[in-house]
Motif scaffolding. Sequence first.
Motif, PDB file in Angstrom:
ATOM      1  N   ILE A   5       0.886  -1.211   0.048  1.00  9.38           N
ATOM      2  CA  ILE A   5      -0.034   0.080   0.057  1.00  9.38           C
ATOM      3  C   ILE A   5       0.933   1.101  -0.149  1.00  9.38           C
ATOM      4  CG2 ILE A   5      -1.616   1.218   1.418  1.00  9.38           C
ATOM      5  CD1 ILE A   5      -2.732  -1.209   2.474  1.00  9.38           C
ATOM      6  N   PRO A   6       0.697   2.150  -0.959  1.00  8.63           N
ATOM      7  CA  PRO A   6       1.533   3.518  -1.094  1.00  8.63           C
ATOM      8  C   PRO A   6       1.554   4.187   0.266  1.00  8.63           C
ATOM      9  CG  PRO A   6       0.197   3.226  -2.956  1.00  8.63           C
ATOM     10  CD  PRO A   6      -0.268   2.248  -2.059  1.00  8.63           C
ATOM     11  N   GLY A   7       2.853   4.656   0.570  1.00 14.30           N
ATOM     12  CA  GLY A   7       2.864   5.480   1.970  1.00 14.30           C
ATOM     13  C   GLY A   7       1.913   6.385   2.131  1.00 14.30           C
ATOM     14  N   SER A   8       1.866   7.163   1.034  1.00 16.87           N
ATOM     15  CA  SER A   8       1.039   8.429   0.790  1.00 16.87           C
ATOM     16  C   SER A   8      -0.658   8.079   1.202  1.00 16.87           C
ATOM     17  CB  SER A   8       1.165   9.343  -0.474  1.00 16.87           C
ATOM     18  OG  SER A   8       0.783   8.236  -1.534  1.00 16.87           O
ATOM     19  N   PHE A  13      -5.259   7.873   4.887  1.00 11.95           N
ATOM     20  CA  PHE A  13      -6.005   6.940   5.402  1.00 11.95           C
ATOM     21  C   PHE A  13      -5.822   7.163   7.094  1.00 11.95           C
ATOM     22  CE2 PHE A  13      -7.720   2.822   6.880  1.00 11.95           C
ATOM     23  CZ  PHE A  13      -8.934   3.100   6.574  1.00 11.95           C
ATOM     24  N   SER A  14      -4.675   7.475   7.330  1.00 12.13           N
ATOM     25  CA  SER A  14      -4.369   7.552   8.907  1.00 12.13           C
ATOM     26  C   SER A  14      -5.059   8.816   9.442  1.00 12.13           C
ATOM     27  CB  SER A  14      -2.789   7.971   9.207  1.00 12.13           C
ATOM     28  OG  SER A  14      -2.806   8.144  10.525  1.00 12.13           O
ATOM     29  N   GLY A  15      -5.032   9.814   8.578  1.00 11.05           N
ATOM     30  CA  GLY A  15      -5.724  11.291   8.899  1.00 11.05           C
ATOM     31  C   GLY A  15      -7.325  11.193   8.906  1.00 11.05           C
ATOM     32  N   PHE A  16      -7.640  10.260   7.924  1.00 10.59           N
ATOM     33  CA  PHE A  16      -9.189   9.940   7.805  1.00 10.59           C
ATOM     34  C   PHE A  16      -9.717   9.151   9.054  1.00 10.59           C
ATOM     35  CE2 PHE A  16     -12.740   7.256   6.688  1.00 10.59           C
ATOM     36  CZ  PHE A  16     -13.604   8.301   6.060  1.00 10.59           C
ATOM     37  N   SER A  39      -7.152  -6.308   6.860  1.00  7.63           N
ATOM     38  CA  SER A  39      -7.977  -7.022   7.598  1.00  7.63           C
ATOM     39  C   SER A  39      -9.503  -6.682   7.386  1.00  7.63           C
ATOM     40  CB  SER A  39      -7.723  -7.045   9.243  1.00  7.63           C
ATOM     41  OG  SER A  39      -8.735  -7.945  10.019  1.00  7.63           O
ATOM     42  N   ALA A  40      -9.810  -5.140   7.366  1.00  6.34           N
ATOM     43  CA  ALA A  40     -10.955  -4.924   7.199  1.00  6.34           C
ATOM     44  C   ALA A  40     -11.463  -4.990   5.640  1.00  6.34           C
ATOM     45  CB  ALA A  40     -10.834  -3.410   7.512  1.00  6.34           C
ATOM     46  N   CYS A  41     -10.249  -4.899   4.824  1.00  5.44           N
ATOM     47  CA  CYS A  41     -10.585  -4.983   3.517  1.00  5.44           C
ATOM     48  C   CYS A  41     -11.215  -6.525   3.110  1.00  5.44           C
ATOM     49  CB  CYS A  41      -9.389  -4.886   2.784  1.00  5.44           C
ATOM     50  SG  CYS A  41      -9.604  -4.868   0.829  1.00  5.44           S
ATOM     51  N   ALA A  42     -10.522  -7.415   3.949  1.00  8.19           N
ATOM     52  CA  ALA A  42     -10.817  -8.772   3.679  1.00  8.19           C
ATOM     53  C   ALA A  42     -12.260  -9.093   4.343  1.00  8.19           C
ATOM     54  CB  ALA A  42      -9.719  -9.749   4.488  1.00  8.19           C
ATOM     55  N   GLN A  43     -12.522  -8.300   5.351  1.00 10.18           N
ATOM     56  CA  GLN A  43     -13.914  -8.715   5.952  1.00 10.18           C
ATOM     57  C   GLN A  43     -15.018  -7.915   5.113  1.00 10.18           C
ATOM     58  OE1 GLN A  43     -14.433  -7.542  10.119  1.00 10.18           O
ATOM     59  NE2 GLN A  43     -12.089  -7.513  10.340  1.00 10.18           N
ATOM     60  N   PHE A  44     -14.740  -7.032   4.270  1.00 11.13           N
ATOM     61  CA  PHE A  44     -15.655  -6.415   3.157  1.00 11.13           C
ATOM     62  C   PHE A  44     -15.688  -7.224   1.806  1.00 11.13           C
ATOM     63  CE2 PHE A  44     -16.049  -2.704   5.867  1.00 11.13           C
ATOM     64  CZ  PHE A  44     -17.342  -2.589   5.822  1.00 11.13           C
ATOM     65  N   GLY A  45     -15.009  -8.187   1.760  1.00  8.34           N
ATOM     66  CA  GLY A  45     -14.781  -8.995   0.672  1.00  8.34           C
ATOM     67  C   GLY A  45     -13.960  -8.436  -0.627  1.00  8.34           C
ATOM     68  N   CYS A  46     -13.428  -7.352  -0.416  1.00  6.63           N
ATOM     69  CA  CYS A  46     -12.600  -6.743  -1.530  1.00  6.63           C
ATOM     70  C   CYS A  46     -11.232  -7.194  -1.565  1.00  6.63           C
ATOM     71  CB  CYS A  46     -12.613  -4.981  -0.897  1.00  6.63           C
ATOM     72  SG  CYS A  46     -11.769  -4.034  -2.271  1.00  6.63           S
ATOM     73  N   ASP A  47     -10.788  -7.332  -3.005  1.00  9.80           N
ATOM     74  CA  ASP A  47      -9.340  -7.879  -2.893  1.00  9.80           C
ATOM     75  C   ASP A  47      -8.574  -6.860  -3.296  1.00  9.80           C
ATOM     76  OD1 ASP A  47     -10.215  -7.103  -5.525  1.00  9.80           O
ATOM     77  OD2 ASP A  47     -10.251  -9.147  -6.331  1.00  9.80           O
ATOM     78  N   ASN A  48      -8.594  -5.638  -3.064  1.00  9.33           N
ATOM     79  CA  ASN A  48      -7.653  -4.508  -3.660  1.00  9.33           C
ATOM     80  C   ASN A  48      -7.783  -3.420  -2.253  1.00  9.33           C
ATOM     81  OD1 ASN A  48      -6.564  -1.932  -4.662  1.00  9.33           O
ATOM     82  ND2 ASN A  48      -6.178  -3.219  -6.176  1.00  9.33           N
ATOM     83  N   GLU A  49      -6.672  -3.476  -1.516  1.00 12.17           N
ATOM     84  CA  GLU A  49      -6.763  -2.705  -0.272  1.00 12.17           C
ATOM     85  C   GLU A  49      -6.629  -1.085  -0.731  1.00 12.17           C
ATOM     86  OE1 GLU A  49      -4.499  -5.015  -0.632  1.00 12.17           O
ATOM     87  OE2 GLU A  49      -4.855  -6.442   1.007  1.00 12.17           O
ATOM     88  N   GLU A  50      -6.000  -0.842  -1.711  1.00 15.28           N
ATOM     89  CA  GLU A  50      -6.009   0.455  -2.261  1.00 15.28           C
ATOM     90  C   GLU A  50      -7.326   1.153  -2.710  1.00 15.28           C
ATOM     91  OE1 GLU A  50      -3.391   3.296  -5.210  1.00 15.28           O
ATOM     92  OE2 GLU A  50      -2.996   1.570  -4.933  1.00 15.28           O
TER      93      GLU A  50
END
Length: 513
Positions: A5-8, A13-16, A39-50
Amino acid sequence: MGKMIPGSLLEEFSGFVEVNMGLCFPKEKRADLEKGLRSACAQFGCDNEETFARHVMSADLSKRYIEMLASALTVGETYFFREKIALDAFEHVVLSELISTRRGAERNLRIWSAGCSSGEEPYTIAMMLKMLLPELKEWNVTILATDINPHFMEKALKGVYTRWSFRDVPGSINDRFFVKQGESFEILPEIKEMVTFSYLNLMKDDYPSLMNNTNAMDVIFCRNVLMYFSPETIKSVARNFNRCLTDGGRLIVSQTELNDEYFQGFGKESHAGALLFRKREARPEKKEYRLPKVAAMPETGRFRTNTTQKAHPPQPLPSKEGLIYQSSPLAGEGKGGGGICDEAPAELLYENARYSFEKREYSRTEELLVRLIEGRPGNAEALSLLARVCANQGRLDDALSYIEKAIKADKMNPGRHYLHSAILKEKGLKQQAIEALKKAVYLDADFALAYFAMGNLALGSGNMVEAERHFNSALSLLKKRAHDDILPESEGMTAGRLMELIESMKWRKKEPR
């Protein structure tokens, strides 16, 4: 492991997350944030964290997203009788004082476990009270347990724990308060019934409030929660906790979270190595003033009592040099600091009082309302708001007196009966509270909040069928409203938010044995 996941994006996301949930992930904790995001991405059934992160940040953060993120970003590790030195101070200093001072008077105790995780802390408090108060049934005890994570609360409601939750707990506790089920232990129903679990976001929800039962607390536990928050969020939460406590009430945080900078308005107490924060009692400077004459209003004039909107800054009160001491910046800005003019309009006094109430300036609110009522003793709007002020400070007898006077002046207002019910419930008069709610829905059949309150009362009595019937009635009414409609008498809650709250209570239904 997925794509890096890109640092930017992590920084954004940290600020959000900090703005919406109060959770703080500085650079040294970005690995934890990335792990939680995956982990949250997986729980929502999404395969792309970005893609998932950008979607979350582009939409309104619904309660479902908050719950999933909370589950993924926080650790719910806890156990019974955790941090013994703090509990010893709670038992020998706090409870001892409360019990001795209230044994001969109103036997009320109100304790809040904020960030209760899977329930070990509030159940520990309940067990301690059971052991310390042989006459517990004669007391009106509230143990409120709140968390942002419904999965934790689901476990708490079941009340079934493994041996890991009992480390450092004497075997006598297991024998007295639990029933063994294979390799697990289920807490006794009499302890379960002492605790009320509810969803609450310390960052987003209003507190203190009669609506979520967070007002007039004697003790607040908030341990191993503040460590997730930014310094500014901790200060904000601590200010709200201070308002939730009665004068002299205690705030108990983890011994690793002690920092005087964050807890303004509190003094510190030490007991056998444990440090507690105690709310300083308000000692306003005594000033002499005389009550103003309240200007007459036309008989057709009405105060704005719409509680579906937050109060906006009202027109400043007209000032008169040297007449009446003003503690608020809403005062007139004349020479010498100003004061309320003799002929201050009643409506303007009320608008200023409402604005002060929204800002939790209860002393200021009460001062303005008392002045108004002096000139118009039968004013139902002012009496009702004064009842809220007293209730939020734990002065239940005063609150009950004011709301009953308001109802006597205006029997046809359903909101006053709803407030009457909330105060009666806090005093432990549940049957009278139910009768007050029946009057509210008789006067307004679309009063969703009243049906919700009746559902909660039924739930507290173990009547699941009746509770579900009332909750379904509330849901049916809420679906007819716009999602962002603010509900009357709710202190800012929207129809959509209440629907989410009711839906989240499905886990409260008891499983068949």
